[in-house]
Design a protein around this motif. Sequence first.
Motif, PDB file in Angstrom:
ATOM      1  N   LEU A  24      25.308  35.644  31.766  1.00 43.86           N
ATOM      2  CA  LEU A  24      25.087  34.748  32.895  1.00 43.86           C
ATOM      3  C   LEU A  24      24.175  35.417  33.913  1.00 43.86           C
ATOM      4  O   LEU A  24      24.452  36.515  34.394  1.00 43.86           O
ATOM      5  CB  LEU A  24      26.431  34.405  33.554  1.00 43.86           C
ATOM      6  CG  LEU A  24      26.384  33.513  34.790  1.00 43.86           C
ATOM      7  CD1 LEU A  24      25.887  32.115  34.418  1.00 43.86           C
ATOM      8  CD2 LEU A  24      27.773  33.439  35.432  1.00 43.86           C
ATOM      9  N   THR A  44      27.414  19.024  30.904  1.00 45.59           N
ATOM     10  CA  THR A  44      26.871  20.273  30.356  1.00 45.59           C
ATOM     11  C   THR A  44      25.905  19.963  29.209  1.00 45.59           C
ATOM     12  O   THR A  44      26.062  18.973  28.503  1.00 45.59           O
ATOM     13  CB  THR A  44      27.984  21.177  29.822  1.00 45.59           C
ATOM     14  OG1 THR A  44      28.696  20.494  28.779  1.00 45.59           O
ATOM     15  CG2 THR A  44      28.963  21.555  30.930  1.00 45.59           C
ATOM     16  N   ARG A  79      25.947  20.244  37.941  1.00 44.65           N
ATOM     17  CA  ARG A  79      24.794  20.263  37.036  1.00 44.65           C
ATOM     18  C   ARG A  79      23.512  20.110  37.857  1.00 44.65           C
ATOM     19  O   ARG A  79      23.405  19.208  38.702  1.00 44.65           O
ATOM     20  CB  ARG A  79      24.930  19.124  36.029  1.00 44.65           C
ATOM     21  CG  ARG A  79      23.641  18.754  35.290  1.00 44.65           C
ATOM     22  CD  ARG A  79      23.299  19.737  34.185  1.00 44.65           C
ATOM     23  NE  ARG A  79      22.112  19.233  33.461  1.00 44.65           N
ATOM     24  CZ  ARG A  79      22.163  18.390  32.427  1.00 44.65           C
ATOM     25  NH1 ARG A  79      23.329  17.941  31.984  1.00 44.65           N
ATOM     26  NH2 ARG A  79      21.059  17.998  31.836  1.00 44.65           N
ATOM     27  N   PHE A 134      24.840  24.756  37.448  1.00 47.26           N
ATOM     28  CA  PHE A 134      24.861  25.137  36.036  1.00 47.26           C
ATOM     29  C   PHE A 134      23.996  24.146  35.273  1.00 47.26           C
ATOM     30  O   PHE A 134      23.650  23.067  35.773  1.00 47.26           O
ATOM     31  CB  PHE A 134      26.286  25.127  35.471  1.00 47.26           C
ATOM     32  CG  PHE A 134      26.892  23.747  35.357  1.00 47.26           C
ATOM     33  CD1 PHE A 134      26.669  22.949  34.240  1.00 47.26           C
ATOM     34  CD2 PHE A 134      27.676  23.227  36.377  1.00 47.26           C
ATOM     35  CE1 PHE A 134      27.209  21.675  34.138  1.00 47.26           C
ATOM     36  CE2 PHE A 134      28.217  21.948  36.296  1.00 47.26           C
ATOM     37  CZ  PHE A 134      27.987  21.173  35.174  1.00 47.26           C
ATOM     38  N   GLU A 152      26.823  28.482  30.787  1.00 47.22           N
ATOM     39  CA  GLU A 152      26.835  28.743  32.235  1.00 47.22           C
ATOM     40  C   GLU A 152      28.078  28.151  32.883  1.00 47.22           C
ATOM     41  O   GLU A 152      28.745  28.813  33.690  1.00 47.22           O
ATOM     42  CB  GLU A 152      25.582  28.142  32.889  1.00 47.22           C
ATOM     43  CG  GLU A 152      24.289  28.838  32.533  1.00 47.22           C
ATOM     44  CD  GLU A 152      23.093  28.124  33.128  1.00 47.22           C
ATOM     45  OE1 GLU A 152      22.186  28.816  33.621  1.00 47.22           O
ATOM     46  OE2 GLU A 152      23.044  26.874  33.102  1.00 47.22           O
ATOM     47  N   TYR A 153      28.381  26.910  32.529  1.00 49.89           N
ATOM     48  CA  TYR A 153      29.510  26.217  33.151  1.00 49.89           C
ATOM     49  C   TYR A 153      30.820  26.985  32.980  1.00 49.89           C
ATOM     50  O   TYR A 153      31.548  27.232  33.949  1.00 49.89           O
ATOM     51  CB  TYR A 153      29.649  24.803  32.563  1.00 49.89           C
ATOM     52  CG  TYR A 153      30.897  24.084  33.028  1.00 49.89           C
ATOM     53  CD1 TYR A 153      30.927  23.441  34.262  1.00 49.89           C
ATOM     54  CD2 TYR A 153      32.049  24.065  32.240  1.00 49.89           C
ATOM     55  CE1 TYR A 153      32.071  22.791  34.700  1.00 49.89           C
ATOM     56  CE2 TYR A 153      33.192  23.417  32.668  1.00 49.89           C
ATOM     57  CZ  TYR A 153      33.206  22.777  33.905  1.00 49.89           C
ATOM     58  OH  TYR A 153      34.350  22.156  34.333  1.00 49.89           O
ATOM     59  N   ILE A 202      30.911  30.448  34.796  1.00 47.97           N
ATOM     60  CA  ILE A 202      31.073  30.332  36.256  1.00 47.97           C
ATOM     61  C   ILE A 202      32.474  29.836  36.598  1.00 47.97           C
ATOM     62  O   ILE A 202      33.088  30.294  37.574  1.00 47.97           O
ATOM     63  CB  ILE A 202      29.999  29.405  36.857  1.00 47.97           C
ATOM     64  CG1 ILE A 202      28.607  29.979  36.607  1.00 47.97           C
ATOM     65  CG2 ILE A 202      30.219  29.255  38.365  1.00 47.97           C
ATOM     66  CD1 ILE A 202      27.476  29.054  37.045  1.00 47.97           C
TER      67      ILE A 202
END
Length: 323
Positions: A28, A65, A105, A164, A169-170, A173
């Motif tokens: 990340l 996502t 997002r 994200f 990434e989602y 995080i």
Amino acid sequence: MDAVKNLDAVDATTSFQVKSFFDSAPLLKDAESISRKLTQFIHQNASLTGSKGPRRVVCVTSGGTTVPLEQRCVRYIDNFSSGHRGATSTEYFLKSGYSVIFLYRRGTCQPYCRSLPDDPLLECFNLTSDSSIQVLESHAEAVKSAISGHHDVVSGGYLLKLPFTTIFEYLQILRLIATPMKILGPNAMFYLAAAVSDFYVPWESMAVHKIQSASGPLDMRLAQVPKMLLVLRKEWAPTAFCVSFKLETDKEILLEKADTALKKYKMHAVVANELSTRKEVVILVTESGKVSVYRENDLSVVESPLIKLLVEKHSTYIMDPNA
């Protein structure tokens, strides 16, 4: 805390799948910077108190996502979500005295921007004869309201926005958010409105460069994303109040799936949406029953009564997390 005692350990298979997902995910970007921002934001808000006790913090996830098909991504699988639910809910949580971590997002709806047109920069402003930028009179009040509302909560330290794009990434995080939120105990809430991919291409088996169409029909096997709701509830944030969402196009199976999610993932509440009516009505599913939540009129939004009801449910939970 006692609230943890009712939670079983995550089974070995799920634990292995979760570990494999994170071990193989691409690193990340800015993870250290994100962690610093989160720690500062949560500790700052944990020290605040109001008429109802310590300030509550909610993590609102918003938007869909993507699942990359190549490491140097050109093509990807996307999830339908405008982010309207999460952005609007964020406004109502802030009005209710919560501080909000808005995990959203990139490119989706933002808090305080509901009254602005689709392209606010080009549609709300005009270039004058002396090359100055001027707000069009028709949008002046909406622009003023959006800027002042956003500025007040960000400068006051009540809203932290984290973007994200991909499923990798989602989830990375989300895990970073959950760790420091443990110090809030039952004053923490997760409002998981994001549309999260069910399947993905593992990074190590993904094509590095753009997949060539000349190679013929694309035959690709997708892996199932581990059930992170279970891990969030049992390991990452076992004392937080957790709300998940279930969206279906078939009304017949919607409530059945919401019930299953409530029990399987130990959620405190599940918001059930039918795609065609999601802006007019949602059904809040809890252990105590099902409540239909309607918007008050054509000019209002369903998030207003929904957040009011969830704040009440959260207040009850804070008084007795083991109930």
